[in-house]
Design an enzyme around this catalytic site. Sequence first.
Site, mmCIF file in Angstrom:
data_model
loop_
_atom_site.group_PDB
_atom_site.id
_atom_site.type_symbol
_atom_site.label_atom_id
_atom_site.label_comp_id
_atom_site.label_asym_id
_atom_site.label_seq_id
_atom_site.Cartn_x
_atom_site.Cartn_y
_atom_site.Cartn_z
ATOM 1 N N ASP A 187 42.494 32.991 66.219
ATOM 2 C CA ASP A 187 43.028 34.205 66.832
ATOM 3 C C ASP A 187 44.503 34.296 66.442
ATOM 4 O O ASP A 187 45.060 33.358 65.855
ATOM 5 C CB ASP A 187 42.883 34.136 68.368
ATOM 6 C CG ASP A 187 43.448 35.370 69.064
ATOM 7 O OD1 ASP A 187 43.198 36.485 68.585
ATOM 8 O OD2 ASP A 187 44.164 35.225 70.077
ATOM 9 N N SER A 188 45.129 35.409 66.807
ATOM 10 C CA SER A 188 46.562 35.538 66.541
ATOM 11 C C SER A 188 47.393 34.634 67.446
ATOM 12 O O SER A 188 48.551 34.393 67.166
ATOM 13 C CB SER A 188 46.984 36.991 66.763
ATOM 14 O OG SER A 188 46.701 37.356 68.096
ATOM 15 N N CYS A 238 38.980 37.190 67.919
ATOM 16 C CA CYS A 238 40.043 38.191 67.920
ATOM 17 C C CYS A 238 39.396 39.557 67.723
ATOM 18 O O CYS A 238 38.751 39.792 66.687
ATOM 19 C CB CYS A 238 41.006 37.868 66.773
ATOM 20 S SG CYS A 238 42.286 39.089 66.536
ATOM 21 N N GLU A 284 51.020 36.223 76.062
ATOM 22 C CA GLU A 284 51.684 35.223 75.200
ATOM 23 C C GLU A 284 52.925 34.640 75.876
ATOM 24 O O GLU A 284 53.300 33.513 75.609
ATOM 25 C CB GLU A 284 52.072 35.845 73.857
ATOM 26 C CG GLU A 284 50.899 36.078 72.913
ATOM 27 C CD GLU A 284 50.258 34.789 72.377
ATOM 28 O OE1 GLU A 284 50.973 33.805 72.117
ATOM 29 O OE2 GLU A 284 49.021 34.781 72.225
ATOM 30 N N CYS A 291 39.884 42.781 73.602
ATOM 31 C CA CYS A 291 40.835 41.905 72.913
ATOM 32 C C CYS A 291 40.734 40.580 73.652
ATOM 33 O O CYS A 291 40.709 40.558 74.887
ATOM 34 C CB CYS A 291 42.239 42.478 73.035
ATOM 35 S SG CYS A 291 43.561 41.289 72.690
ATOM 36 N N HIS A 320 42.747 38.332 74.294
ATOM 37 C CA HIS A 320 43.839 38.001 75.214
ATOM 38 C C HIS A 320 43.559 38.550 76.625
ATOM 39 O O HIS A 320 44.060 38.015 77.607
ATOM 40 C CB HIS A 320 45.167 38.603 74.741
ATOM 41 C CG HIS A 320 45.865 37.817 73.666
ATOM 42 N ND1 HIS A 320 45.400 37.746 72.374
ATOM 43 C CD2 HIS A 320 47.002 37.072 73.710
ATOM 44 C CE1 HIS A 320 46.240 36.995 71.669
ATOM 45 N NE2 HIS A 320 47.215 36.574 72.449
HETATM 46 N N1 DGL Z 1 43.487 38.451 70.667
HETATM 47 C C1 DGL Z 1 43.541 39.469 69.714
HETATM 48 C C2 DGL Z 1 42.480 40.477 69.795
HETATM 49 O O1 DGL Z 1 41.439 40.122 70.294
HETATM 50 C C3 DGL Z 1 44.787 39.808 69.033
HETATM 51 C C4 DGL Z 1 45.864 40.444 69.821
HETATM 52 C C5 DGL Z 1 47.036 40.745 68.921
HETATM 53 O O2 DGL Z 1 47.467 39.821 68.235
HETATM 54 O O3 DGL Z 1 47.485 41.872 68.895
HETATM 55 O O4 DGL Z 1 42.613 41.605 69.396
#
Ligand code: DGL
Length: 273
Positions: free
Chosen positions: A14-15, A77, A154, A188, A190
């Site tokens: 993931d990011s 992600c 984050e 997402c 996150h």
């Molecule tokens: N967790 C990510 C997603 O599911 C990435 C969020 C991001 O880096 O903008 O989209």
Amino acid sequence: MIKEMDRSPIGVFDSGLGGLTVVRELKKLLPCEDIVYFGDTGRVPYGTRSRDTILRYAQQDMRFLLSKNVKMIIAACGTVSSILGDGVDVSVPFTGVVKPAAAAAVKATKNGKIGITGTQATISSKSYVKEIGALAPDAQLFEKACSLFVPVVENGFVGIDDPLPEIVVRRYLEPMMENGIDTLILGCTHFPILAPIISKVLGESVTLIDAGAETARYAASLLGENDMLCKDGKSGKYSYYVSDRTDDFSVVAGTFLGEDISGSVDRVDIHSL
Ligand code: DGL
């Protein structure tokens, strides 16, 4: 007999911290499996970037995981999953998060009104709309890009009693309630980290679909179907890699996973891959 491949780790990327929603569920479902996690903390967020940049980052992330001899790659992600779609050319089984989350939402809704949240890139791609449209053409869909949720997570503002994430959640999601949704995709990875706060704001009547957890369940069934599960009964080992400082990640990730992971987090130079 144990096949050599079965003992190989599952690769998750993931990011940043979001993909841990997949890891947390995988650990529950498949406690014997080793997991290699990569969080691209030096380049988070992905969701505000262009398609070309996201594709380039995803290729580097997958190259890194393949160098760890993974037996499966999970793009944990929503942004990467939305941009890559089904056209992923890797040598091991692969899954993103969009299909499993869309299928779960279609199964969960009773009134056919589904909210979809994600990053800007995910919402613009219409990935969830296309998936749900194929499964339930009559569903009414309401989309919202919630870009601020990623930095909130984050930076560790995830406490249920913290007013900051609650204000942000209210600002983005309260208008969606006017549409009468009974199901909301946290599209997402996150976002499920904010699930207790989102539930507090939207109320119990809205079923939240955790894209990370749904994907972990799907990945577990994919490994089972391909006879690739580890069967030696040993406890799994977990290695975490990030592309920038390890300390902040260790703290927030450790809180989310409910264990001290500081000794298992290393830094990797993702640019060189
Ligand atoms: N967790 C990510 C997603 O599911 C990435 C969020 C991001 O880096 O903008 O989209």
